[in-house]
Enzyme design. Structure first.
Site, mmCIF file in Angstrom:
data_model
loop_
_atom_site.group_PDB
_atom_site.id
_atom_site.type_symbol
_atom_site.label_atom_id
_atom_site.label_comp_id
_atom_site.label_asym_id
_atom_site.label_seq_id
_atom_site.Cartn_x
_atom_site.Cartn_y
_atom_site.Cartn_z
ATOM 1 N N ASP A 127 -2.714 1.421 -6.566
ATOM 2 C CA ASP A 127 -1.315 1.310 -6.142
ATOM 3 C C ASP A 127 -0.417 0.977 -7.321
ATOM 4 O OD1 ASP A 127 -1.087 1.459 -2.995
ATOM 5 O OD2 ASP A 127 -3.001 0.558 -3.533
ATOM 6 N N ASP A 154 0.860 -1.195 0.000
ATOM 7 C CA ASP A 154 0.000 0.000 0.000
ATOM 8 C C ASP A 154 0.895 1.243 0.000
ATOM 9 O OD1 ASP A 154 -2.963 1.019 0.637
ATOM 10 O OD2 ASP A 154 -1.521 2.230 1.749
ATOM 11 N N GLU A 164 2.159 5.115 -0.116
ATOM 12 C CA GLU A 164 1.758 6.497 0.193
ATOM 13 C C GLU A 164 2.547 7.394 -0.750
ATOM 14 O OE1 GLU A 164 -0.809 6.975 2.052
ATOM 15 O OE2 GLU A 164 -0.795 4.876 2.649
ATOM 16 N N HIS A 182 -3.849 5.762 6.476
ATOM 17 C CA HIS A 182 -2.997 6.411 5.474
ATOM 18 C C HIS A 182 -1.508 6.336 5.814
ATOM 19 C CE1 HIS A 182 -6.433 7.731 3.216
ATOM 20 N NE2 HIS A 182 -6.902 8.451 4.224
ATOM 21 N N ASP A 188 -1.850 0.709 6.889
ATOM 22 C CA ASP A 188 -2.860 0.331 5.882
ATOM 23 C C ASP A 188 -2.606 -1.108 5.413
ATOM 24 O OD1 ASP A 188 -4.055 2.800 6.016
ATOM 25 O OD2 ASP A 188 -3.401 3.506 4.050
HETATM 26 P P1 AMP Z 1 -4.173 5.588 0.795
HETATM 27 O O1 AMP Z 1 -3.564 4.297 0.354
HETATM 28 O O2 AMP Z 1 -5.656 5.589 0.790
HETATM 29 O O3 AMP Z 1 -3.607 5.921 2.112
HETATM 30 O O4 AMP Z 1 -3.734 6.683 -0.227
HETATM 31 C C1 AMP Z 1 -2.545 6.661 -0.954
HETATM 32 C C2 AMP Z 1 -2.153 8.044 -1.339
HETATM 33 O O5 AMP Z 1 -3.250 8.679 -2.005
HETATM 34 C C3 AMP Z 1 -1.856 8.972 -0.189
HETATM 35 O O6 AMP Z 1 -0.515 8.853 0.273
HETATM 36 C C4 AMP Z 1 -2.072 10.331 -0.844
HETATM 37 O O7 AMP Z 1 -0.998 10.677 -1.688
HETATM 38 C C5 AMP Z 1 -3.282 10.067 -1.704
HETATM 39 N N1 AMP Z 1 -4.513 10.349 -0.968
HETATM 40 C C6 AMP Z 1 -5.317 9.492 -0.320
HETATM 41 N N2 AMP Z 1 -6.342 10.122 0.258
HETATM 42 C C7 AMP Z 1 -6.178 11.422 -0.021
HETATM 43 C C8 AMP Z 1 -6.890 12.584 0.284
HETATM 44 N N3 AMP Z 1 -7.997 12.563 1.045
HETATM 45 N N4 AMP Z 1 -6.414 13.789 -0.178
HETATM 46 C C9 AMP Z 1 -5.301 13.841 -0.923
HETATM 47 N N5 AMP Z 1 -4.587 12.776 -1.257
HETATM 48 C C10 AMP Z 1 -5.003 11.571 -0.819
HETATM 49 MG MG MG Z 2 -2.409 3.911 2.327
#
Ligand code: AMP
Ligand code: MG
Length: 405
Positions: free
Chosen positions: A228, A127, A129, A285, A290
């Site tokens: 991803d 996952d 970031e 996040h 995650d």
């Molecule tokens: P996640 O795997 O859902 O944690 O998201 C992966 C990446 O997507 C994060 O590190 C951010 O770069 C982007 N991302 C996720 N949610 C948001 C959000 N609410 N606003 C802006 N970027 C986001």
């Molecule tokens: Mg994540």
């Protein structure tokens, strides 16, 4: 005007035709995937389901549908199954268990679910970031800042190893406050980390040390949604000007597997955990947290008898096309956990192959008497989806001989 619209029409038809032209199979690992799929179908064919069992299953399903919450708990307890989760999911769990009992008469002391043969020895959850901002534009160039892996040993259904590396962004070396707050990743952590190409090398060394890239059946990668690999990794490789890694061209989208196995709409990590009656552990996040929570969901699926198989992968053109200009560049929703049908449609556009979960494969096998028709329909689900049923049946009946040889 007329000429423009007719040329748009031609282009539309052209891209539609390209979508169901199978020639590209020769140049991709899709062939390999279909070979594996064919093997699975043949294995399952040998465990045919008789009409009597099918009828029994329908009767059980009807009875389970009518059960109250207390009755479901009682049955699950009696079968030594987990009683955590929402009622609909508990009913599904029970149905899968009964189905497994019917299909596997020879489970001798073991749980009938244990007789399902999983396809991979290990599942590696990833996952990413990435850099982000509060009001980022659609074509924002996300750079990967955290690369975690959580390794599940499938047979024992346990997490046996983890990997975590932060990654130093180049285009925007200073993380926005918004990004730091969202991901919990600090400026110091990325400043001290290697850039992406070196991180990828470290990842591959880690995987090779565990012999996870050597055999195609040994390890599959698991992500929450297609983004991803289809978005973050693809964009990062493009930005770093390095080749997209071969091993990341196919993966298991756990949302899709979950939705299909428990017959529920696709949803994000928090919603899947909540349906399972579980909480999110850690910081939402954070890539590692995650991944651990995605691993928890994956392990519940395994325990409930879901045979996890690769269900998404890139076409070579997906990997080569310019990810910055691509309309596929901003696929995630704002909080990552709401179901959005439009987004799902977008996902499906980039996902050219859709593999059905075990449940539906078994259904296909149970109607074996219509084998050719069913085979075509089943393979249709593995093939580009932007064709009508008639088109795909015609095309597939032509190719069936080759594919099923
Ligand atoms: P996640 O795997 O859902 O944690 O998201 C992966 C990446 O997507 C994060 O590190 C951010 O770069 C982007 N991302 C996720 N949610 C948001 C959000 N609410 N606003 C802006 N970027 C986001
Ligand atoms: Mg994540």
């Amino acid at each position: 005007m007329a000429a423009a619209s007719s040329s748009t029409e031609i282009n539309k038809n052209k891209s539609r035709n390209q979508n169901y032209d199978l020639d590209w199979l020769k140049h991709t690992n899709a062939n390999q995937f279909l070979t594996e799929e064919r093997r699975l179908i043949n294995n399952l064919k040998s465990s045919s389901v008789d009409r009597g069992s099918q009828k029994k299953m329908s009767r059980y399903n009807g009875e389970i549908n009518r059960m109250t919450y207390e009755q479901v708990l009682h049955e699950l307890n009696r079968k030594n199954l987990s009683i955590t989760g929402e009622l609909d999911l508990l009913k599904r769990r029970l149905k899968h268990h009964y189905k497994a009992e019917l299909l596997n008469n020879d489970h001798l002391g073991r749980s009938p679910l244990e007789t399902y043969q999983q396809r991979y020895e290990y599942l590696a959850v990833i996952d990413f970031e990435a850099t982000c901002d509060e009001n980022q534009p659609e074509n924002y160039q996300h750079e990967i800042i955290e690369f975690p892996i959580v390794l599940i040993h499938v047979q024992t259904v346990t997490i046996t190893d983890t990997f975590r590396s932060f990654c130093r962004p180049v285009l925007k070396p200073i993380l926005s406050d918004y990004c730091q707050k969202l991901t919990g990743i600090t400026q110091e952590q990325v400043d001290a980390a290697p850039e992406f190409p070196e991180t990828l090398k470290n990842v591959e060394n880690w995987l090779n040390d565990r012999n996870l890239l050597s055999s195609k059946r040994k390890c599959a990668f698991v992500t929450d949604g297609p983004w991803d690999m289809a978005k973050f990794l693809r964009l990062q490789c493009y930005l770093s000007n390095i080749e997209y890694p071969h091993w990341a061209k196919k993966w298991i989208n756990v949302r899709k597997a979950f939705g299909s196995f428990y017959s529920t709409k696709r949803c994000g990590i928090l919603a899947m955990l909540s349906k399972l009656g579980l909480n999110f552990d850690g910081h939402r996040h954070s890539g590692l947290d995650d991944s651990i929570n995605i691993a928890k969901i994956t392990m519940e699926l395994i325990k409930d008898g879901c045979v996890l198989i690769v269900n998404e992968f890139h076409r070579p053109t997906d990997v080569r096309s310019d990810p910055v200009d691509s309309s596929q560049n901003c696929l995630f929703d704002t909080n990552g956990d709401d179901f959005d049908p439009q987004q799902q449609e977008e996902d499906d556009k980039i996902i050219q192959f859709i593999s059905e979960e075990d449940d539906k494969t078994l259904h296909f096998i149970s109607e074996e008497q219509e084998s050719e028709k069913e085979s075509i329909q089943h393979l249709g689900k593995l093939l580009p989806v932007t064709v009508t049923k008639e088109q795909s049946q015609r095309k597939l009946s032509y190719h069936l001989g080759d594919l099923l040889k």
